[in-house]
Design an enzyme around this catalytic site. Structure first.
Site, PDB file in Angstrom:
ATOM      1  N   CYS A  12       0.939  -1.168   0.118  1.00  0.00           N
ATOM      2  CA  CYS A  12      -0.079   0.035  -0.065  1.00  0.00           C
ATOM      3  C   CYS A  12       0.908   1.186  -0.064  1.00  0.00           C
ATOM      4  O   CYS A  12       2.086   1.083   0.168  1.00  0.00           O
ATOM      5  CB  CYS A  12      -0.988  -0.136   1.214  1.00  0.00           C
ATOM      6  SG  CYS A  12      -2.450   1.094   0.940  1.00  0.00           S
ATOM      7  N   CYS A  66      -4.108   6.123   0.522  1.00  0.00           N
ATOM      8  CA  CYS A  66      -3.504   4.949  -0.115  1.00  0.00           C
ATOM      9  C   CYS A  66      -3.124   4.959  -1.539  1.00  0.00           C
ATOM     10  O   CYS A  66      -2.914   3.993  -2.135  1.00  0.00           O
ATOM     11  CB  CYS A  66      -4.625   3.680   0.154  1.00  0.00           C
ATOM     12  SG  CYS A  66      -4.764   3.621   2.015  1.00  0.00           S
ATOM     13  N   LYS A  94     -12.222  -5.159   1.959  1.00  0.00           N
ATOM     14  CA  LYS A  94     -11.775  -4.602   2.938  1.00  0.00           C
ATOM     15  C   LYS A  94     -12.638  -3.239   3.172  1.00  0.00           C
ATOM     16  O   LYS A  94     -13.046  -2.621   2.465  1.00  0.00           O
ATOM     17  CB  LYS A  94     -10.257  -3.951   2.852  1.00  0.00           C
ATOM     18  CG  LYS A  94      -9.668  -3.098   3.961  1.00  0.00           C
ATOM     19  CD  LYS A  94      -8.403  -2.655   3.343  1.00  0.00           C
ATOM     20  CE  LYS A  94      -7.880  -1.850   4.532  1.00  0.00           C
ATOM     21  NZ  LYS A  94      -6.388  -1.589   4.461  1.00  0.00           N
ATOM     22  N   ARG A 112      -3.333   2.734  13.034  1.00  0.00           N
ATOM     23  CA  ARG A 112      -3.061   4.119  12.248  1.00  0.00           C
ATOM     24  C   ARG A 112      -1.614   4.592  13.036  1.00  0.00           C
ATOM     25  O   ARG A 112      -0.922   5.266  12.507  1.00  0.00           O
ATOM     26  CB  ARG A 112      -4.009   5.399  12.230  1.00  0.00           C
ATOM     27  CG  ARG A 112      -5.269   4.760  11.515  1.00  0.00           C
ATOM     28  CD  ARG A 112      -5.355   5.337  10.197  1.00  0.00           C
ATOM     29  NE  ARG A 112      -6.242   4.267   9.374  1.00  0.00           N
ATOM     30  CZ  ARG A 112      -7.446   4.646   9.216  1.00  0.00           C
ATOM     31  NH1 ARG A 112      -7.931   5.705   9.539  1.00  0.00           N
ATOM     32  NH2 ARG A 112      -8.320   3.737   8.416  1.00  0.00           N
ATOM     33  N   ARG A 146     -11.245   7.112   4.263  1.00  0.00           N
ATOM     34  CA  ARG A 146     -10.894   6.298   3.096  1.00  0.00           C
ATOM     35  C   ARG A 146     -12.178   5.785   2.602  1.00  0.00           C
ATOM     36  O   ARG A 146     -12.080   4.763   1.877  1.00  0.00           O
ATOM     37  CB  ARG A 146     -10.041   5.123   3.615  1.00  0.00           C
ATOM     38  CG  ARG A 146      -8.901   5.557   4.346  1.00  0.00           C
ATOM     39  CD  ARG A 146      -7.679   4.343   4.380  1.00  0.00           C
ATOM     40  NE  ARG A 146      -6.642   4.236   5.217  1.00  0.00           N
ATOM     41  CZ  ARG A 146      -5.632   5.169   5.114  1.00  0.00           C
ATOM     42  NH1 ARG A 146      -5.693   6.233   4.256  1.00  0.00           N
ATOM     43  NH2 ARG A 146      -4.720   5.029   5.899  1.00  0.00           N
ATOM     44  N   GLU A 166     -16.621  -7.788  -5.142  1.00  0.00           N
ATOM     45  CA  GLU A 166     -15.127  -7.689  -4.888  1.00  0.00           C
ATOM     46  C   GLU A 166     -14.222  -8.824  -4.875  1.00  0.00           C
ATOM     47  O   GLU A 166     -13.396  -8.616  -5.866  1.00  0.00           O
ATOM     48  CB  GLU A 166     -14.988  -6.753  -3.705  1.00  0.00           C
ATOM     49  CG  GLU A 166     -15.164  -5.208  -3.502  1.00  0.00           C
ATOM     50  CD  GLU A 166     -14.169  -4.482  -4.472  1.00  0.00           C
ATOM     51  OE1 GLU A 166     -13.132  -5.119  -5.054  1.00  0.00           O
ATOM     52  OE2 GLU A 166     -14.258  -3.225  -4.327  1.00  0.00           O
ATOM     53  N   LYS A 208     -11.877  -8.279   5.732  1.00  0.00           N
ATOM     54  CA  LYS A 208     -11.127  -7.317   6.907  1.00  0.00           C
ATOM     55  C   LYS A 208     -12.145  -6.269   7.246  1.00  0.00           C
ATOM     56  O   LYS A 208     -12.591  -5.640   6.399  1.00  0.00           O
ATOM     57  CB  LYS A 208      -9.724  -6.891   6.444  1.00  0.00           C
ATOM     58  CG  LYS A 208      -9.159  -5.906   7.301  1.00  0.00           C
ATOM     59  CD  LYS A 208      -8.029  -5.390   6.549  1.00  0.00           C
ATOM     60  CE  LYS A 208      -7.407  -4.347   7.714  1.00  0.00           C
ATOM     61  NZ  LYS A 208      -6.362  -3.657   7.097  1.00  0.00           N
ATOM     62  N   TYR A 245      -2.754 -10.124  15.750  1.00  0.00           N
ATOM     63  CA  TYR A 245      -1.607  -9.901  16.724  1.00  0.00           C
ATOM     64  C   TYR A 245      -1.388 -10.684  17.748  1.00  0.00           C
ATOM     65  O   TYR A 245      -0.400 -10.494  18.578  1.00  0.00           O
ATOM     66  CB  TYR A 245      -1.985  -8.481  17.163  1.00  0.00           C
ATOM     67  CG  TYR A 245      -1.949  -7.532  16.023  1.00  0.00           C
ATOM     68  CD1 TYR A 245      -0.983  -6.930  15.133  1.00  0.00           C
ATOM     69  CD2 TYR A 245      -3.286  -6.973  15.253  1.00  0.00           C
ATOM     70  CE1 TYR A 245      -1.194  -6.121  13.847  1.00  0.00           C
ATOM     71  CE2 TYR A 245      -3.431  -6.024  14.376  1.00  0.00           C
ATOM     72  CZ  TYR A 245      -2.470  -5.893  13.639  1.00  0.00           C
ATOM     73  OH  TYR A 245      -2.685  -5.244  12.297  1.00  0.00           O
TER      74      TYR A 245
HETATM   75  C1  PBG Z   1      -3.100  -0.027   4.929  1.00  0.00           C
HETATM   76  C2  PBG Z   1      -3.478  -0.879   5.996  1.00  0.00           C
HETATM   77  C3  PBG Z   1      -4.619  -0.734   7.107  1.00  0.00           C
HETATM   78  C4  PBG Z   1      -4.628  -1.725   7.862  1.00  0.00           C
HETATM   79  C5  PBG Z   1      -3.902  -2.906   7.092  1.00  0.00           C
HETATM   80  N1  PBG Z   1      -3.251  -2.266   6.031  1.00  0.00           N
HETATM   81  C6  PBG Z   1      -4.989   0.233   7.546  1.00  0.00           C
HETATM   82  C7  PBG Z   1      -6.064   1.188   6.858  1.00  0.00           C
HETATM   83  O1  PBG Z   1      -6.604   0.670   5.871  1.00  0.00           O
HETATM   84  O2  PBG Z   1      -6.299   2.259   7.090  1.00  0.00           O
HETATM   85  C8  PBG Z   1      -5.324  -2.319   9.233  1.00  0.00           C
HETATM   86  C9  PBG Z   1      -4.679  -3.176   9.982  1.00  0.00           C
HETATM   87  C10 PBG Z   1      -5.457  -3.300  11.358  1.00  0.00           C
HETATM   88  O3  PBG Z   1      -6.201  -2.253  11.833  1.00  0.00           O
HETATM   89  O4  PBG Z   1      -4.848  -4.037  12.062  1.00  0.00           O
HETATM   90  N2  PBG Z   1      -3.756   0.101   3.865  1.00  0.00           N
HETATM   91 ZN    ZN Z   2      -3.239   1.904   2.784  1.00  0.00          ZN
END
Ligand code: PBG
Ligand code: ZN
Length: 321
Positions: A119, A129, A194, A204, A216, A232, A247, A312
């Site tokens: 990204c 992004c 997503k 973040r 976003r 998607e 996600k 995590y």
């Molecule tokens: C970046 C990205 C994000 C996450 C994974 N890759 C953040 C977003 O899209 O703002 C989120 C991961 C998380 O919250 O654990 N594109």
């Molecule tokens: Zn991103």
């Protein structure tokens, strides 16, 4: 009282329960995320995600080694770069921390699967992004840059790239660029469904990737939609995705189940930062039993249809299984 079927018979002892258990979580189901920062010998706890760290490449190797020794087959690497600009050019700089870490991890632990997040938001000065034109993220101008990022990760040694940007057409562009450069064996795990979610808040801070203006919602999905998730996923599969991701995970298990039922590819679920932070905060207050809640949550993601769970909690979870 006479009853022909008594469900409690099969719950009577631990032995019987283990015989009829339908879902068993295994270390092999888990992927452990790592946040790579510049420098050496850095290991700083991320305050929004206690128990996770900002790691320099050398220390990332050590934590990756620990994960591998526990039976976790894969890590997902995120990079915090040395510099940011309008185009996010540190994202494809081979000397950036994430490229360096990919190479170091693969060299030290060749059997460990290294997946890289693709990204631009960690690398752009504006935190979006993709490329900004006016107030908008320009889809088609962004896609070639993402392909370049994925290629740089493959060149560094990544086994799998995971585009998380939600631009249309990026999976096809990444597949073409990998194939044209001799990386037809590098697979793509696409963040296919997503959502524009409040559950990304703690991440973040971990990735220093908050958008500096707006949000976003013009590229990530509306949490209210499920049929759109299937469109998607179908698109990403047509474009060449090998694994499709949903996600976040917990609030979206209905989507995980629908994707699993509708398509034949492996399904990944991302147990995101906000889901993690809620459990950690409640546990710190003595409100919940953390090991039980973590294993219950992860097992239910698998029950819903996830073959792969990015979490995590991975290092803790395998110790609690
Ligand atoms: C970046 C990205 C994000 C996450 C994974 N890759 C953040 C977003 O899209 O703002 C989120 C991961 C998380 O919250 O654990 N594109
Ligand atoms: Zn991103």
């Amino acid at each position: 009282m006479s009853m022909i079927y008594r469900p409690r018979r099969l719950r009577a002892t631990g032995g019987i329960r283990s015989m009829v258990r339908e879902t068993v979580l295994m270390p092999a189901n888990l992927v452990y995320p790592l946040f790579i920062v510049p420098g050496t010998n850095v290991k700083r706890e991320i305050s929004s995600m206690v128990g996770n760290y900002h790691l320099s490449a050398d220390n990332a190797v050590e934590l990756a080694r620990e994960a591998y020794a526990l039976g976790i087959p894969a890590v997902l690497v995120f990079g915090l770069p040395e510099y940011k600009d309008e185009r996010g050019s540190s994202a494809w700089d081979m000397s950036s921390p994430v490229q360096q870490a990919i190479t170091a991890i693969k060299q030290a632990i060749p059997e460990l699967v290294v997946i890289s997040d693709v990204c631009l938001c960690e690398y752009t000065s504006h935190g979006h992004c993709g490329l900004i034109h006016g107030q908008q993220v320009d889809n088609d101008a962004t896609v070639p840059l993402l392909a370049q990022v994925a290629l740089s990760h493959a060149e560094a040694g990544a086994d799998m790239v995971a585009p998380s940007d939600m631009m249309d057409g990026r999976v096809a562009a990444i597949r073409a660029s990998l194939d044209n450069s001799g990386y037809s064996n590098v697979s793509i795990m696409s963040y296919a469904a997503k959502y524009a979610s409040a559950y990304y808040g703690p991440f973040r801070e971990a990735a220093d990737s908050a958008p500096q203006f707006g949000d976003r919602r013009a590229y990530q999905m509306d949490p209210a939609n499920s049929r759109e998730a299937l469109r998607e996923v179908a698109l990403d599969i047509e474009e060449g995705a090998d694994i499709v991701m949903v996600k976040p995970a917990l609030a979206y298990l209905d989507i995980v189940r629908q994707v699993k039922d509708e398509f034949l590819l492996p399904v990944a679920a991302y147990n995101v930062s906000g889901e993690y932070a809620m459990i950690k905060a409640a546990a710190a207050q003595g409100l919940i039993d953390e090991p039980r809640m973590v294993i219950e949550s992860l097992t239910n993601m698998k029950r819903a249809g996830a073959d792969i769970i990015i979490t995590y909690h991975a290092l803790d979870a395998v110790k609690w299984l």
